[in-house]
Enzyme design. Structure first.
Site, mmCIF file in Angstrom:
data_model
loop_
_atom_site.group_PDB
_atom_site.id
_atom_site.type_symbol
_atom_site.label_atom_id
_atom_site.label_comp_id
_atom_site.label_asym_id
_atom_site.label_seq_id
_atom_site.Cartn_x
_atom_site.Cartn_y
_atom_site.Cartn_z
ATOM 1 N N CYS A 157 0.848 -1.191 0.000
ATOM 2 C CA CYS A 157 0.000 0.000 0.000
ATOM 3 C C CYS A 157 0.887 1.246 0.000
ATOM 4 O O CYS A 157 1.466 1.616 1.024
ATOM 5 C CB CYS A 157 -0.917 0.017 1.219
ATOM 6 S SG CYS A 157 -1.983 1.477 1.257
ATOM 7 N N CYS A 160 -0.126 4.078 2.531
ATOM 8 C CA CYS A 160 0.169 3.731 3.925
ATOM 9 C C CYS A 160 1.675 3.735 4.186
ATOM 10 O O CYS A 160 2.128 4.215 5.225
ATOM 11 C CB CYS A 160 -0.435 2.381 4.283
ATOM 12 S SG CYS A 160 -2.251 2.379 4.266
#
Length: 195
Positions: A157, A160
């Site tokens: 991700c 993130c």
């Protein structure tokens, strides 16, 4: 001769991650029964990554717990839990590493979706995912963010990873510590696929 040497290397590798059962996982057994140089490389990679100077043994083993949970490897998780307890990790700290991994799995899917689709509605609407564990983690904010970064890197991700790397650095963390933690996560994932 090679099979015995490789079998010993495989057993030593498992002992390094707290697994004392001499029954080798199938994929590790496949490597151990042939003259595969990779097995020695993997043992060195795991040993060196666990011994990174920027991570305490307890922190390295808690990262191991999180990676094992993320990769759904119960034997590896049990080994790292045992090792982290030997280094003073409490049940609450181990539980928080598990909780952090679970939370990051939800966040990683959600924020990857936002990033991939890249539409205003999805980006501006509140996530609606409770994250109270991040407010005052038992592990401390810096290490919780570092653990979140490792799991987010494993799960791919980008949003993130960027967010947690920035947060870790704001806590005064050196980039070498970030690199060592992510390297450890990557190397442990390479071990996990052999279970």
């Amino acid at each position: 001769m090679f099979a015995t040497t490789n079998n010993d290397t495989a057993i030593q590798l498992l002992q390094t991650v707290g697994i004392t059962d001499t029954q080798l996982p199938v994929n590790l057994q496949t490597l151990a029964t042939t003259d595969v140089r990779y097995l020695k490389d993997l043992k060195l990679n795991v040993t060196n990554s666990l011994g990174a100077a920027t991570l305490s043994k307890k922190e390295a083993y808690l990262i191991g717990v999180a990676v094992a949970v993320n990769e759904k490897q119960a034997a590896l998780q049990a080994g790292f839990e045992k090792l982290s307890q030997q280094e003073g990790a409490t049940d609450k700290e181990i539980a928080e590493a598990i909780s952090c991994t679970s939370l990051m799995n939800a966040n990683n899917v959600f924020y990857r979706f936002r990033h991939f689709v890249n539409k205003e509605f999805y980006s501006s609407t509140p996530a609606g995912i409770r994250m109270s564990i991040m407010a005052s983690p038992v592990l401390g904010k810096e290490f919780f963010e570092l653990l979140s970064l490792v799991i987010s890197a494993l799960n791919g991700c980008e949003m993130c990873v960027t967010s947690h790397e920035e947060a870790v650095l704001k806590h005064g963390t050196e980039q070498q510590r970030v690199l060592d933690a992510v390297r450890l996560g990557a190397v442990l994932r390479s071990l996990a696929v052999l279970f």
